[in-house]
Design a protein around this motif. Structure first.
Motif, mmCIF file in Angstrom:
data_model
loop_
_atom_site.group_PDB
_atom_site.id
_atom_site.type_symbol
_atom_site.label_atom_id
_atom_site.label_comp_id
_atom_site.label_asym_id
_atom_site.label_seq_id
_atom_site.Cartn_x
_atom_site.Cartn_y
_atom_site.Cartn_z
ATOM 1 N N ARG A 25 0.656 -1.199 0.005
ATOM 2 C CA ARG A 25 -0.071 -0.100 0.061
ATOM 3 C C ARG A 25 0.869 1.276 -0.027
ATOM 4 O O ARG A 25 1.783 1.317 0.241
ATOM 5 N N ALA A 26 0.186 2.397 -0.353
ATOM 6 C CA ALA A 26 0.975 3.639 -0.416
ATOM 7 C C ALA A 26 1.128 4.326 1.130
ATOM 8 O O ALA A 26 1.969 5.099 0.987
ATOM 9 N N ARG A 27 0.312 3.752 1.962
ATOM 10 C CA ARG A 27 0.226 4.377 3.134
ATOM 11 C C ARG A 27 0.198 3.227 4.230
ATOM 12 O O ARG A 27 -0.862 2.706 4.057
ATOM 13 N N VAL A 28 1.166 2.859 5.232
ATOM 14 C CA VAL A 28 0.916 1.970 6.113
ATOM 15 C C VAL A 28 1.127 2.756 7.601
ATOM 16 O O VAL A 28 2.115 3.035 7.827
ATOM 17 N N HIS A 53 4.903 -7.647 13.195
ATOM 18 C CA HIS A 53 5.298 -6.274 13.138
ATOM 19 C C HIS A 53 4.556 -5.625 12.001
ATOM 20 O O HIS A 53 4.412 -6.336 11.069
ATOM 21 N N TRP A 54 3.951 -4.399 12.269
ATOM 22 C CA TRP A 54 3.091 -3.681 11.258
ATOM 23 C C TRP A 54 3.682 -3.792 9.853
ATOM 24 O O TRP A 54 2.749 -3.862 8.756
ATOM 25 N N ASP A 55 4.895 -3.611 9.597
ATOM 26 C CA ASP A 55 5.588 -3.329 8.315
ATOM 27 C C ASP A 55 5.800 -4.847 7.667
ATOM 28 O O ASP A 55 6.435 -4.796 6.814
ATOM 29 N N HIS A 56 5.319 -5.906 8.282
ATOM 30 C CA HIS A 56 5.746 -7.238 7.653
ATOM 31 C C HIS A 56 4.326 -7.784 7.587
ATOM 32 O O HIS A 56 4.201 -8.684 6.831
ATOM 33 N N GLY A 164 16.490 0.024 7.015
ATOM 34 C CA GLY A 164 15.126 0.015 7.500
ATOM 35 C C GLY A 164 14.337 1.171 7.005
ATOM 36 O O GLY A 164 14.495 1.640 5.879
ATOM 37 N N TRP A 165 13.199 1.819 7.818
ATOM 38 C CA TRP A 165 12.567 2.889 7.119
ATOM 39 C C TRP A 165 12.671 4.280 7.736
ATOM 40 O O TRP A 165 12.077 5.181 7.667
ATOM 41 N N TYR A 199 9.902 2.802 2.314
ATOM 42 C CA TYR A 199 9.002 3.609 3.129
ATOM 43 C C TYR A 199 9.806 4.346 3.872
ATOM 44 O O TYR A 199 11.003 4.357 4.277
ATOM 45 N N ALA A 200 9.018 5.771 4.323
ATOM 46 C CA ALA A 200 9.741 6.629 5.194
ATOM 47 C C ALA A 200 8.426 7.075 6.143
ATOM 48 O O ALA A 200 7.380 7.213 5.663
ATOM 49 N N PRO A 201 8.869 7.694 7.408
ATOM 50 C CA PRO A 201 7.840 8.156 8.265
ATOM 51 C C PRO A 201 7.363 9.453 7.342
ATOM 52 O O PRO A 201 8.001 10.057 6.618
#
Length: 242
Positions: A25-28, A53-56, A164-165, A199-201
């Motif tokens: 997705r474009a935003r997580v 974890h949310w990004d996996h 990482g991000w 991804y980045a914050p």
């Protein structure tokens, strides 16, 4: 192998297609995608989830796939998915095996802390070895550990995180140098760096410095494991190992 960004790799081998840690997705949550997401979810025979974890383990990305698709998760994570009506969930711990359309999947150890406050299920992180005509190690998220030398006796491909991000990489992850050190234990023929530059914050104005991680990984690998063929892919790019 087709790298779709972050830890998401489409593995096509022996007539089967397996997708690792889908994040499409474009935003997580607080993360925004720096490269365009896939226009459509890929057609696959099964999914591997390394940890919760949310990004996996992203439920929004999994909902883009059929609900009866085989999803292999660490033991303890199955209930999380079954509550969301995913009907074909297989739970594994280190050393256990399952098959997806004729391709064997074996769970491997991972050193990735899972504090209680970060968990959505009581499940430890794992990695996977996928075996068909080739042997492929997908590390998920892990730190360096000595047992990597026993992951597979003859490993064709290693999919290794190298960044990482965010601006800092906490314990339980591989950076470019430690991923290169892992090559000396794993001894693969081919290594592909993943988990970087996708991804980045949303608060980060600039592209994160992790964009240089794969090149640093290549440089470190040339010194520490010169026999390994390091292939740096861009998001959406495919490489074939023959």
């Amino acid at each position: 192998m087709t790298w779709l960004g972050h830890s998401t790799v489409l593995i096509a081998m022996s007539g089967a297609s397996v997708l690792t840690d889908p994040l499409l997705r474009a935003r997580v949550l607080h993360l925004r995608r720096l490269v365009p997401p896939a226009k459509a979810a890929p057609s696959v025979d099964g999914v591997l989830i390394s940890h919760v974890h949310w990004d996996h383990l992203d439920l929004g990305s999994l909902r883009l796939l059929p609900r009866d698709l085989p999803i292999v998760v660490p033991r303890g994570a199955g209930a999380l998915l079954r509550r969301r009506r995913f009907s074909n969930v297989v739970e594994l711990v280190d050393g256990e095996r399952t098959a997806i359309n004729g391709v064997e999947v074996r769970a491997t150890p991972a050193v990735h802390p899972m504090p209680t406050w970060t968990r959505r299920a009581p499940a430890e992180a794992i990695g996977f070895v996928v075996e068909g005509t080739r042997s492929i190690y997908f590390a998920g998220d892990t730190d360096l550990f000595d047992g990597m030398r026993d992951v597979a006796p003859q490993l064709d491909i290693a999919l290794l995180p190298v960044a990482g991000w965010g601006p800092r990489l906490p314990p339980g992850h591989l950076d470019a140098e430690r991923a290169a050190q892992a090559l000396r234990l794993l001894r693969p023929a081919v290594a592909i760096p993943i988990h970087w530059g996708t991804y980045a914050p949303i608060t980060m104005r600039r592209r994160p410095s992790s964009g240089g991680a794969p090149d640093e990984f290549r440089r470190q690998a040339a010194k520490l494991a010169p026999a390994v063929d390091v292939r740096v892919l861009q998001v959406g790019e495919t490489t074939e190992v023959t």
